[in-house]
Scaffold this motif. Sequence first.
Motif, PDB file in Angstrom:
ATOM      1  N   ASN A 126      40.954  40.421  39.234  1.00  9.87           N
ATOM      2  CA  ASN A 126      42.349  40.831  39.405  1.00  9.87           C
ATOM      3  C   ASN A 126      43.153  40.403  38.181  1.00  9.87           C
ATOM      4  OD1 ASN A 126      45.257  40.077  40.255  1.00  9.87           O
ATOM      5  ND2 ASN A 126      44.577  41.396  41.926  1.00  9.87           N
ATOM      6  N   VAL A 127      43.883  41.339  37.579  1.00 14.02           N
ATOM      7  CA  VAL A 127      44.598  41.069  36.324  1.00 14.02           C
ATOM      8  C   VAL A 127      45.672  39.991  36.499  1.00 14.02           C
ATOM      9  CG1 VAL A 127      46.031  42.067  34.489  1.00 14.02           C
ATOM     10  CG2 VAL A 127      44.089  43.351  35.362  1.00 14.02           C
ATOM     11  N   MET A 128      46.457  40.070  37.587  1.00 15.97           N
ATOM     12  CA  MET A 128      47.525  39.080  37.797  1.00 15.97           C
ATOM     13  C   MET A 128      46.961  37.670  38.035  1.00 15.97           C
ATOM     14  SD  MET A 128      50.501  39.826  37.114  1.00 15.97           S
ATOM     15  CE  MET A 128      51.293  38.331  37.656  1.00 15.97           C
ATOM     16  N   THR A 129      45.884  37.600  38.807  1.00 17.27           N
ATOM     17  CA  THR A 129      45.223  36.314  39.058  1.00 17.27           C
ATOM     18  C   THR A 129      44.714  35.744  37.732  1.00 17.27           C
ATOM     19  OG1 THR A 129      44.502  37.226  41.172  1.00 17.27           O
ATOM     20  CG2 THR A 129      43.462  35.170  40.486  1.00 17.27           C
ATOM     21  N   MET A 130      44.133  36.629  36.922  1.00 17.45           N
ATOM     22  CA  MET A 130      43.609  36.257  35.604  1.00 17.45           C
ATOM     23  C   MET A 130      44.728  35.681  34.738  1.00 17.45           C
ATOM     24  SD  MET A 130      40.408  36.771  34.842  1.00 17.45           S
ATOM     25  CE  MET A 130      39.258  37.968  34.353  1.00 17.45           C
ATOM     26  N   PHE A 131      45.896  36.319  34.780  1.00 13.69           N
ATOM     27  CA  PHE A 131      47.059  35.887  33.994  1.00 13.69           C
ATOM     28  C   PHE A 131      47.434  34.443  34.331  1.00 13.69           C
ATOM     29  CE2 PHE A 131      51.737  35.510  33.537  1.00 13.69           C
ATOM     30  CZ  PHE A 131      51.862  35.795  32.186  1.00 13.69           C
ATOM     31  N   LEU A 132      47.510  34.129  35.629  1.00 13.99           N
ATOM     32  CA  LEU A 132      47.868  32.775  36.071  1.00 13.99           C
ATOM     33  C   LEU A 132      46.764  31.772  35.746  1.00 13.99           C
ATOM     34  CD1 LEU A 132      49.381  33.791  39.524  1.00 13.99           C
ATOM     35  CD2 LEU A 132      50.678  33.013  37.538  1.00 13.99           C
ATOM     36  N   ILE A 185      38.685  25.622  37.019  1.00 15.16           N
ATOM     37  CA  ILE A 185      39.420  26.883  36.776  1.00 15.16           C
ATOM     38  C   ILE A 185      38.465  27.974  36.290  1.00 15.16           C
ATOM     39  CG2 ILE A 185      41.233  27.977  35.362  1.00 15.16           C
ATOM     40  CD1 ILE A 185      42.296  26.073  37.628  1.00 15.16           C
ATOM     41  N   THR A 186      37.488  27.593  35.457  1.00 10.86           N
ATOM     42  CA  THR A 186      36.530  28.567  34.902  1.00 10.86           C
ATOM     43  C   THR A 186      35.817  29.342  36.015  1.00 10.86           C
ATOM     44  OG1 THR A 186      36.229  27.134  32.978  1.00 10.86           O
ATOM     45  CG2 THR A 186      34.575  28.837  33.295  1.00 10.86           C
ATOM     46  N   ILE A 187      35.435  28.643  37.098  1.00  4.19           N
ATOM     47  CA  ILE A 187      34.724  29.288  38.223  1.00  4.19           C
ATOM     48  C   ILE A 187      35.541  30.462  38.782  1.00  4.19           C
ATOM     49  CG2 ILE A 187      33.785  28.931  40.566  1.00  4.19           C
ATOM     50  CD1 ILE A 187      33.543  25.873  39.693  1.00  4.19           C
ATOM     51  N   PHE A 188      36.871  30.270  38.881  1.00 10.62           N
ATOM     52  CA  PHE A 188      37.737  31.288  39.493  1.00 10.62           C
ATOM     53  C   PHE A 188      37.986  32.501  38.599  1.00 10.62           C
ATOM     54  CE2 PHE A 188      38.723  27.509  42.002  1.00 10.62           C
ATOM     55  CZ  PHE A 188      38.567  28.020  43.283  1.00 10.62           C
ATOM     56  N   LEU A 189      37.540  32.443  37.350  1.00 14.93           N
ATOM     57  CA  LEU A 189      37.720  33.593  36.445  1.00 14.93           C
ATOM     58  C   LEU A 189      36.850  34.784  36.858  1.00 14.93           C
ATOM     59  CD1 LEU A 189      37.933  31.759  32.998  1.00 14.93           C
ATOM     60  CD2 LEU A 189      39.806  32.906  34.152  1.00 14.93           C
ATOM     61  N   GLU A 212      37.760  46.593  31.734  1.00 11.31           N
ATOM     62  CA  GLU A 212      36.783  46.901  32.778  1.00 11.31           C
ATOM     63  C   GLU A 212      37.463  46.909  34.161  1.00 11.31           C
ATOM     64  OE1 GLU A 212      32.912  44.715  34.654  1.00 11.31           O
ATOM     65  OE2 GLU A 212      33.389  44.172  32.593  1.00 11.31           O
ATOM     66  N   ILE A 213      38.379  45.931  34.380  1.00 12.60           N
ATOM     67  CA  ILE A 213      39.104  45.842  35.661  1.00 12.60           C
ATOM     68  C   ILE A 213      40.112  46.977  35.787  1.00 12.60           C
ATOM     69  CG2 ILE A 213      40.700  44.428  37.056  1.00 12.60           C
ATOM     70  CD1 ILE A 213      39.458  41.932  35.691  1.00 12.60           C
ATOM     71  N   SER A 214      40.855  47.222  34.684  1.00 11.25           N
ATOM     72  CA  SER A 214      41.897  48.255  34.718  1.00 11.25           C
ATOM     73  C   SER A 214      41.830  49.081  33.437  1.00 11.25           C
ATOM     74  CB  SER A 214      43.261  47.564  34.854  1.00 11.25           C
ATOM     75  OG  SER A 214      44.299  48.457  34.597  1.00 11.25           O
ATOM     76  N   THR A 215      41.341  50.304  33.536  1.00 14.21           N
ATOM     77  CA  THR A 215      41.114  51.142  32.344  1.00 14.21           C
ATOM     78  C   THR A 215      42.406  51.524  31.621  1.00 14.21           C
ATOM     79  OG1 THR A 215      40.955  52.971  33.900  1.00 14.21           O
ATOM     80  CG2 THR A 215      38.883  52.166  32.964  1.00 14.21           C
ATOM     81  N   ASP A 216      43.537  51.553  32.349  1.00 15.66           N
ATOM     82  CA  ASP A 216      44.787  51.978  31.704  1.00 15.66           C
ATOM     83  C   ASP A 216      45.626  50.806  31.170  1.00 15.66           C
ATOM     84  OD1 ASP A 216      45.363  51.061  34.207  1.00 15.66           O
ATOM     85  OD2 ASP A 216      46.707  52.720  34.778  1.00 15.66           O
TER      86      ASP A 216
END
Length: 380
Positions: A288-294, A280-284, A229-233
């Motif tokens: 942003n994919v990179m933020t999600m990764f961390l 941490i759950t709140i910040f999900l 949904e965030i990044s289709t590719d």
Amino acid sequence: MKKYDLFIIVYCIIIVLSVMYATQPLQPLLAKEFDVSITKASQFTAVIMLFLAISPIIYGYILEKVNAKKMLINSSIILFITNIFLGLASNYELFLLFRTIEALVIPAMLTSLMSILANIDKENIKFNMSIYVAATVFGGLLGRVFSGFIATNISYHWVFYSLSFAILISIYFVSKLSYEGEATIVKPKISDVTAILKDTRFSTVYLLMFCVFFVFAGVLNVLPFRLKEISTDISEFQISLLYLGYGMGILVSLNSKKIIKFFKSEVNTILAGLIFFSFITIFLTIPNVMTMFLLIFLFCLGMFTVHTVSTGLANSLKASQKSLTSGMYLTFYYLGGAIGSFVPSIIYEKFGWNSVIYMFCGILILIIILVLNKKRFYLH
């Protein structure tokens, strides 16, 4: 225990958990391939969790005692065949049927492996159990990353063919195991179960793990759809890399004593892990994919701290009936996982990602209040 035997057991655990979680990063791809909803695609993981929750009850009544090695070989053969058929399955119904067959044999395999590990070297049982936990975590991590890599670079069919090949190797290894004992399976009596549930210390830990794993499984199961949904590719391999945070479970399980020492007690460690996990759950909600990764690294750190310490706590509360209390712990844990792999996907489909996260935060706040309220029962 011979190092060779330990290697075989660890290899088998890793393969079983790889099979279990291989479908997770592929769920958006499979939903598209079979033209089904997010909720239906989520059932590929949920079905195995459900059987892991109810298997201690079912197997306890069917099998009193069974040769662990024989059960492991027979179950592995079934798993080998079903994975080939998963690669060949051309529609949703067939795919789900073969996943359900796998869901029936995976609990039997894990029961056998745990039994062999516990009985093959009785002097180092605690160390062996931490190896078991670390191997399950590594298997879950490897299965997800490996399936994303194969699906992106070859095709998703080859994920299942290659897993079948890995199972074939494990069948050969298991036949060389020196252990010939039986796997004792607990036959729970209703009166024993209700007596344990009436004990506040147990019911609190069980409810805690049900809720924590509900949130954890829910996030990890809906995550691939959220990333699309965030990044289709975004590719399946890139999605699978987000599960690298799962590796935190290995670090936590092997350093749990130090963590407990730092927080002074088990219940303090659980509370600290819970508060961190909720925070941490709140910040999900950040898109942003990179933020999600961390964040997933930190999210897994919180979850595995609670899980590792709760497992130890549930096993240390009662001198007798250890297999029943730990069996019940796993039932609540996987039941939370099964419902968490299914219900949040319905909410996500209807109301979106943020609504799912707010629901999770609400559940976690309630469980923190409950643990704080019952804290005195654990301080002896």
